[in-house]
Design a protein around this motif. Structure first.
Motif, mmCIF file in Angstrom:
data_model
loop_
_atom_site.group_PDB
_atom_site.id
_atom_site.type_symbol
_atom_site.label_atom_id
_atom_site.label_comp_id
_atom_site.label_asym_id
_atom_site.label_seq_id
_atom_site.Cartn_x
_atom_site.Cartn_y
_atom_site.Cartn_z
ATOM 1 N N MET A 1 0.842 -1.197 0.000
ATOM 2 C CA MET A 1 0.000 0.000 0.000
ATOM 3 C C MET A 1 0.879 1.250 0.000
ATOM 4 O O MET A 1 1.695 1.431 0.876
ATOM 5 C CB MET A 1 -0.890 0.003 1.229
ATOM 6 C CG MET A 1 -2.293 -0.376 0.878
ATOM 7 S SD MET A 1 -3.426 -0.346 2.253
ATOM 8 C CE MET A 1 -2.524 -1.041 3.615
ATOM 9 N N LEU B 1 -0.419 4.628 -0.546
ATOM 10 C CA LEU B 1 -1.080 5.788 0.049
ATOM 11 C C LEU B 1 -2.386 5.336 0.703
ATOM 12 O O LEU B 1 -3.180 4.629 0.093
ATOM 13 C CB LEU B 1 -1.376 6.814 -1.046
ATOM 14 C CG LEU B 1 -1.929 8.137 -0.549
ATOM 15 C CD1 LEU B 1 -0.802 9.107 -0.345
ATOM 16 C CD2 LEU B 1 -2.924 8.686 -1.529
ATOM 17 N N THR B 2 -2.553 5.706 1.959
ATOM 18 C CA THR B 2 -3.764 5.340 2.676
ATOM 19 C C THR B 2 -4.443 6.603 3.189
ATOM 20 O O THR B 2 -3.803 7.438 3.823
ATOM 21 C CB THR B 2 -3.430 4.458 3.882
ATOM 22 O OG1 THR B 2 -2.508 3.477 3.474
ATOM 23 C CG2 THR B 2 -4.677 3.785 4.420
ATOM 24 N N VAL B 3 -5.708 6.707 2.917
ATOM 25 C CA VAL B 3 -6.480 7.842 3.410
ATOM 26 C C VAL B 3 -7.571 7.298 4.309
ATOM 27 O O VAL B 3 -8.289 6.376 3.930
ATOM 28 C CB VAL B 3 -7.091 8.633 2.234
ATOM 29 C CG1 VAL B 3 -8.136 9.606 2.739
ATOM 30 C CG2 VAL B 3 -6.006 9.347 1.465
ATOM 31 N N HIS B 4 -7.642 7.798 5.519
ATOM 32 C CA HIS B 4 -8.615 7.270 6.457
ATOM 33 C C HIS B 4 -9.496 8.390 7.029
ATOM 34 O O HIS B 4 -8.993 9.315 7.650
ATOM 35 C CB HIS B 4 -7.902 6.537 7.599
ATOM 36 C CG HIS B 4 -8.859 5.970 8.610
ATOM 37 N ND1 HIS B 4 -9.704 4.923 8.312
ATOM 38 C CD2 HIS B 4 -9.113 6.326 9.883
ATOM 39 C CE1 HIS B 4 -10.443 4.647 9.378
ATOM 40 N NE2 HIS B 4 -10.109 5.488 10.349
ATOM 41 N N SER C 1 -12.463 7.613 2.818
ATOM 42 C CA SER C 1 -11.361 6.673 3.043
ATOM 43 C C SER C 1 -11.072 5.921 1.761
ATOM 44 O O SER C 1 -12.008 5.496 1.070
ATOM 45 C CB SER C 1 -11.725 5.651 4.131
ATOM 46 O OG SER C 1 -12.015 6.288 5.342
ATOM 47 N N PHE C 2 -9.811 5.775 1.412
ATOM 48 C CA PHE C 2 -9.437 4.899 0.295
ATOM 49 C C PHE C 2 -7.949 4.568 0.365
ATOM 50 O O PHE C 2 -7.196 5.234 1.075
ATOM 51 C CB PHE C 2 -9.797 5.516 -1.069
ATOM 52 C CG PHE C 2 -9.122 6.831 -1.358
ATOM 53 C CD1 PHE C 2 -7.850 6.871 -1.895
ATOM 54 C CD2 PHE C 2 -9.787 8.029 -1.121
ATOM 55 C CE1 PHE C 2 -7.230 8.079 -2.176
ATOM 56 C CE2 PHE C 2 -9.176 9.245 -1.402
ATOM 57 C CZ PHE C 2 -7.898 9.269 -1.925
ATOM 58 N N ASP C 3 -7.565 3.500 -0.368
ATOM 59 C CA ASP C 3 -6.154 3.127 -0.469
ATOM 60 C C ASP C 3 -5.759 3.179 -1.933
ATOM 61 O O ASP C 3 -6.585 2.946 -2.803
ATOM 62 C CB ASP C 3 -5.914 1.675 -0.023
ATOM 63 C CG ASP C 3 -6.390 1.434 1.386
ATOM 64 O OD1 ASP C 3 -6.293 2.382 2.186
ATOM 65 O OD2 ASP C 3 -6.864 0.320 1.660
ATOM 66 N N VAL C 4 -4.515 3.459 -2.159
ATOM 67 C CA VAL C 4 -3.969 3.301 -3.507
ATOM 68 C C VAL C 4 -2.734 2.425 -3.390
ATOM 69 O O VAL C 4 -1.797 2.752 -2.672
ATOM 70 C CB VAL C 4 -3.608 4.662 -4.122
ATOM 71 C CG1 VAL C 4 -3.073 4.465 -5.525
ATOM 72 C CG2 VAL C 4 -4.805 5.573 -4.149
ATOM 73 N N GLU C 5 -2.775 1.265 -4.113
ATOM 74 C CA GLU C 5 -1.646 0.343 -4.057
ATOM 75 C C GLU C 5 -0.561 0.791 -5.028
ATOM 76 O O GLU C 5 -0.821 1.549 -5.956
ATOM 77 C CB GLU C 5 -2.105 -1.059 -4.481
ATOM 78 C CG GLU C 5 -3.333 -1.562 -3.775
ATOM 79 C CD GLU C 5 -3.005 -2.228 -2.447
ATOM 80 O OE1 GLU C 5 -1.840 -2.660 -2.283
ATOM 81 O OE2 GLU C 5 -3.891 -2.300 -1.579
ATOM 82 N N SER D 1 2.369 5.058 -8.466
ATOM 83 C CA SER D 1 0.920 5.121 -8.477
ATOM 84 C C SER D 1 0.471 6.528 -8.849
ATOM 85 O O SER D 1 1.239 7.488 -8.763
ATOM 86 C CB SER D 1 0.340 4.709 -7.129
ATOM 87 O OG SER D 1 1.037 5.344 -6.092
#
Lengths: 255, 205, 218
Positions: free
Chosen positions: B1, B3-6, B22-26, B168
């Motif tokens: 992972m 970038l993680t947005v929470h 919230s989302f993740d970008v691998e 990414s």
């Protein structure tokens, strides 16, 4: 940045900091404002009448000395207003309380008026004493520089649209300005040794003005302090109401 | 992972525009943000790039990893194409700008002043800047504006190569570029009267 | 960091960069002074150090509003803020570039303009020393003003209003150094104060500038 999962109820600050809530501050200031107006009016009336009519003429300066009852308190408040703005700016930068930023904004025009009163009464006093309306004396010059700092501070508040951005920028300016104001004071002292008499009020008893002048002066100073507080509370209230109007209008537009 | 947005909330001018996102970008993935004008795409991207603080919530993995490109390309009109690109490469601690020049077909323009370029050529130069940053996460705000068909192909090729290299991309765009990407419609997270807690004017109500 | 310095210098020297404008302004101010106060050489000699210092200060002020505003317009500031370069360092470099393109030419040209104002013999060396010590502070303080007003449309006038009071200590000690030098008096106190102000400002001011700029970028 803080994680807020299932939003707990916000912790309400207790004691002194609870007045950082604009609504609570507004209620508090509305309750004490009448008392402040009355007390400052009484102190000013007593101090000025006592000072103007019931003190002897000075053996050197004659009756012109009596302008001291306007000059010294206003000069004192001109400096203290800036100091208050500095503290309020620090509170805004550190704790992000809107009331603090608005109080700093509210105090600036009051401080500017106090500076002008001090400069004008100083000129009126200086004319018969030194034979000139204006001299580039360190104390006078420092006040003129303080006046310029006030103008810049107010102009910056007016120029920035977003209130939070304006609060941040003016706070930074107030901090930097304070350092430079003190620096200017010493620079000006170095630059010209001046005509102005020593401090009218100091802990050093020898330098102080005589007791007959001193007591009404203290009353007049108390009056100016109370007047300053009343004006700042009043103007902060106005600023809070303006922000509240803005917030309500914004909500209406979005709804 | 990467970038993680929470649970992120972002604000524009003190007013929340997105809440609880919230989302993740691998690594090797692209994310395309969608939403009508004014939905908060630009604000979200600026927050991710670290240009403005979030109202609340967490962003992990963005700091010192991000290359940002928005409406203005940061070009100096009195510098040549090569000088502009060399400058940004040096700021990001890189040296070689040839691959970037090739990728966006800028070799013929090398000695032209940036001020004399057309809008599309400027944009190509602005996008070439991403390649000389050496940063893994690209944050792009409407990257294809004023690009012609061929230039869009160049852009897609560059993005695909970046993803293949383990980078990414997060971008806001209205066209459908020919790259493999997840699409995230941000409209459901728009701040409403009910969720707008945290506005800078909140305390005054 | 070197890249940013080189870019700013290159931009200043290319067409439209405005290099030399400050110098020309300084020259014009110097030429206008005798027209306004009269051509008596003893009067000019007496006011020369102060006039030259004031002229240099105003010339420094002239180019401040371009310092950050142009970079904001074309988006460079956003990109710099996301780069590995700390904003404090970037602003220090920009102040240095401003000094090299504005302050340094003024320092070098000042003796020439001193001739026009009939500056007394021992004054030349101290004029150059005081300007060399003081003008870096003018650039750094000016950068702070530019960072404060960068988001404001037509902020040029406001920038002057904010920056000029901050210039007071530098001007006092700088002009005093030059004046005492011209009068053949001891200059060590004001010169040391001036150097102290410049060093302190270079050390601390970039943090305030960067804080203001971050507020303006968000």
């Amino acid at each position: 940045m803080s994680v807020s999962g299932d939003k707990p109820a916000p912790v309400r600050p207790q004691g002194f900091w609870s007045y950082a809530n604009p609504v609570k501050f507004l209620g508090f200031s509305e309750r004490i404002l009448p008392a402040l107006w009355w007390l400052s009016g009484i102190c000013l009336a007593v101090g000025l009448i006592w000072g103007f009519f019931f003190t002897p003429d000075d053996f050197r300066q004659g009756s012109t000395v009596k302008i001291i009852y306007l000059h010294v308190p206003s000069a004192l408040m001109a400096i203290n207003a800036w100091f208050m703005m500095l503290v309020a700016s620090l509170v805004w930068l550190i704790r992000r309380h809107h009331v603090s930023a608005l109080a700093a904004r509210a105090a600036a025009p009051v401080g500017v008026v106090m500076t002008v009163i001090a400069l004008v009464t100083g000129a009126i006093w200086g004319q018969p004493m030194w034979g000139t309306w204006w001299a580039w004396d360190p104390r006078l010059t420092s006040f003129l520089i303080l006046f310029l700092f006030y103008l810049g501070y107010i102009a910056l508040w007016e120029a920035v649209d977003d209130p939070d951005t304006a609060a941040d920028l003016t706070s930074v300016l107030c901090l930097v300005g304070s350092v430079f104001a003190v620096l200017s004071r010493y620079a000006v002292n170095f630059w010209n040794q001046g005509l102005h008499q020593g401090a009218s009020l100091s802990l050093d008893k020898e330098e102080n003005v005589a007791d007959v002048f001193y007591q009404p002066l203290l009353v007049a100073i108390a009056g100016f302090v109370l007047l300053f507080l009343a004006l700042v509370f009043y103007r902060t209230g106005t600023e809070i109401r303006l922000r509240r109007t803005r917030a309500l209008l914004a909500r209406q537009r979005r709804a | 992972m990467v970038l993680t947005v929470h649970d992120l909330s972002v604000a524009r001018g003190g007013v929340p525009v997105l809440t609880g996102l919230s989302f993740d970008v691998e690594a090797g993935c692209a994310l395309i943000l969608r939403g009508p004008n004014g939905a908060g795409k630009t604000t979200l991207l600026r927050t991710l790039a670290g240009l403005q603080p979030p109202l609340s919530g967490e962003i992990a993995g963005a700091e010192d990893q991000v290359a940002y490109a928005a409406h203005s390309d940061g070009l100096k009109s009195m510098l040549t194409v090569r000088e502009n690109l060399t400058f940004w490469a040096a700021v990001f601690g890189q040296r070689d700008i040839t691959p970037a020049m090739t990728a966006f077909n800028l070799e013929d323009l090398e000695e032209r002043l940036a001020g004399t370029l057309s809008a599309g050529q400027k944009r190509r130069l602005g996008l070439a800047r991403l390649l000389v940053t050496g940063r893994p996460v690209w944050i792009l705000d409407e990257p294809t504006v004023s690009l012609d068909q061929d230039a869009v192909r160049l852009f897609e090729t560059a993005v695909t190569a970046h993803l293949a290299g383990g980078g990414s991309v997060i971008m806001a765009t209205h066209i459908a570029p020919g790259i493999d990407a997840q699409v995230l419609d941000i409209s459901p997270w728009r701040a409403t009267a009910a969720t707008r807690a945290g506005a800078s004017d909140e305390a005054f109500l | 960091m070197k890249a940013l310095l080189l870019r700013d210098l290159m931009l200043a020297f290319r067409a439209g960069g405005g290099f030399g404008l400050g110098l020309a302004f300084f020259l014009i101010v110097t030429v206008l002074v005798p027209f306004s106060v009269g051509p008596q050489s003893d009067l000019l000699a007496r006011i020369a150090p102060g006039v030259l210092w004031l002229g240099a200060l105003l010339a420094c002020l002239l180019s401040l509003d371009r310092l950050l505003a142009l970079d904001l317009e074309d988006g460079s500031l956003d990109l710099l803020a996301t780069s590995p370069l700390p904003l404090e360092a970037a602003l220090s470099i920009k102040a240095l570039a401003h000094w090299l393109t504005t302050g340094l030419p003024l320092v070098l040209a000042a003796p020439l303009f001193g001739v026009l104002l009939n500056l007394p013999g021992p004054g030349y060396i101290w004029l150059v020393i005081s300007l060399a010590l003081g003008t870096p502070a003018l650039s750094v303080i000016g950068t702070f003003g530019a960072a404060l007003t960068v988001g404001i449309k037509r902020g040029g006038l406001l920038l002057s209003l904010l920056v000029l009071p901050l210039y007071v200590p530098t001007l006092i000690f700088g002009a005093e150094t030059a004046r005492r030098g011209a009068a053949g008096m001891d200059t060590s106190t004001p010169a040391l104060m001036l150097a102290g102000i410049t060093l302190a400002v270079i050390a601390v001011m970039p943090f305030a500038s960067a804080a203001a700029l971050r507020v303006n970028l968000r």
